[in-house]
Design a protein around this motif. Sequence first.
Motif, short mmCIF file in Angstrom:
data_model
loop_
_atom_site.label_atom_id
_atom_site.label_comp_id
_atom_site.label_asym_id
_atom_site.label_seq_id
_atom_site.Cartn_x
_atom_site.Cartn_y
_atom_site.Cartn_z
N ARG A 83 0.97 -1.30 -0.06
CA ARG A 83 0.08 0.04 0.13
C ARG A 83 0.90 1.22 -0.15
N THR A 84 1.81 1.16 0.92
CA THR A 84 2.78 2.29 1.02
C THR A 84 3.51 2.59 -0.40
N GLU A 85 3.88 1.87 -0.92
CA GLU A 85 4.61 1.84 -2.24
C GLU A 85 3.70 2.39 -3.37
N PHE A 86 2.39 1.61 -3.51
CA PHE A 86 1.56 2.12 -4.46
C PHE A 86 1.08 3.84 -4.15
N GLU A 87 0.79 3.90 -3.10
CA GLU A 87 0.44 5.33 -2.64
C GLU A 87 1.43 6.40 -2.99
N ASN A 88 2.76 6.00 -2.72
CA ASN A 88 3.76 6.86 -2.96
C ASN A 88 4.06 6.89 -4.41
N PHE A 89 3.81 5.90 -5.24
CA PHE A 89 3.82 6.15 -6.82
C PHE A 89 2.80 7.18 -7.14
N ILE A 90 1.48 6.95 -6.52
CA ILE A 90 0.60 7.95 -6.97
C ILE A 90 0.52 9.24 -6.61
N GLU A 91 1.26 9.59 -5.55
CA GLU A 91 1.55 11.00 -5.15
C GLU A 91 2.24 11.52 -6.39
N GLN A 92 3.18 10.89 -6.89
CA GLN A 92 4.14 11.44 -7.81
C GLN A 92 3.39 11.69 -9.03
N ARG A 93 2.31 11.27 -9.42
CA ARG A 93 1.79 11.27 -10.44
C ARG A 93 0.80 12.51 -10.67
N PRO A 94 1.18 13.62 -11.31
CA PRO A 94 0.42 14.92 -11.47
C PRO A 94 -0.99 14.74 -12.19
N VAL A 96 -3.05 12.50 -11.77
CA VAL A 96 -4.05 11.75 -10.63
C VAL A 96 -4.35 12.94 -9.54
N THR A 97 -5.58 13.34 -9.94
CA THR A 97 -6.02 14.21 -8.93
C THR A 97 -6.68 13.94 -7.66
N GLU A 98 -7.30 12.52 -7.66
CA GLU A 98 -7.83 12.08 -6.40
C GLU A 98 -7.42 10.68 -6.27
N CYS A 99 -7.13 10.05 -5.07
CA CYS A 99 -7.10 8.55 -4.95
C CYS A 99 -7.61 8.02 -3.67
N TYR A 100 -8.41 7.11 -3.81
CA TYR A 100 -9.14 6.55 -2.64
C TYR A 100 -8.85 5.10 -2.49
N ALA A 101 -8.73 4.55 -1.37
CA ALA A 101 -8.66 3.20 -1.06
C ALA A 101 -10.10 3.02 -0.75
N VAL A 119 -2.67 11.39 -24.23
CA VAL A 119 -1.98 11.37 -22.75
C VAL A 119 -2.62 10.54 -21.93
N PHE A 120 -3.60 10.37 -22.05
CA PHE A 120 -4.23 9.46 -21.05
C PHE A 120 -3.71 7.90 -21.35
N GLU A 121 -3.72 7.68 -22.68
CA GLU A 121 -2.95 6.30 -22.82
C GLU A 121 -1.68 6.38 -22.58
N LYS A 122 -0.84 7.19 -22.63
CA LYS A 122 0.66 7.24 -22.13
C LYS A 122 0.66 6.89 -20.62
N PHE A 123 -0.32 7.70 -19.96
CA PHE A 123 -0.18 7.36 -18.64
C PHE A 123 -0.79 6.01 -17.98
N LEU A 124 -1.70 5.29 -18.91
CA LEU A 124 -2.29 4.27 -18.47
C LEU A 124 -1.17 3.20 -18.73
N ALA A 125 -0.76 3.01 -20.18
CA ALA A 125 0.12 2.12 -20.60
C ALA A 125 1.48 2.17 -20.24
N GLY A 126 1.82 3.37 -19.93
CA GLY A 126 3.29 3.81 -19.91
C GLY A 126 3.74 3.67 -18.36
N HIS A 127 2.72 3.93 -17.57
CA HIS A 127 3.02 4.13 -16.12
C HIS A 127 2.33 3.36 -15.34
N LEU A 128 0.79 3.53 -15.56
CA LEU A 128 -0.03 2.79 -14.34
C LEU A 128 -0.12 1.12 -14.58
#
Length: 159
Positions: A83-94, A96-101, A119-128
Amino acid sequence: MEISLDEADIKILNLIQKDATLTNQDIAEITGVSATSVWRRIKNLEDVGVIKGTVALLDQKKSNLNVSAIIHVRLSRHGEDTRTEFENFIEQRPEVTECYAILGQHDYALTVVVPNVEVFEKFLAGHLLNHPLISESTSFFTLRQVKYTTALPLNLHQT
């Protein structure tokens, strides 16, 4: 720690949630509380963390951020480190404006705002989806915004 808000605090908070540019004098005239008392109350609400900050809200479309998506994410494994690793990853992604467990079939719900589908596709396929902790995601493009507010419904806890 529960913080007790009285009627004057709630009136002040409701006003500044709608317009944070109001002066203490403006708020005093509307609420019937002295400007000095308004200043003290706002300072106290900041000190105890009820007021987290003051920001400008931008118009998404006028900022050329034309695509919004909600993404449900399932992690490949669970645990505090994961959880910590994933949430830290999400914090770094501009984007992503909201994230909820969340509870249910997925572990997280993300709101993503980007200029266009490419740009969405690049985020989804390239990062997420490249992240090793993610086993599955489901994306939903929004058609239009029906309601958006940052104002919390403070009157709900009044009896």
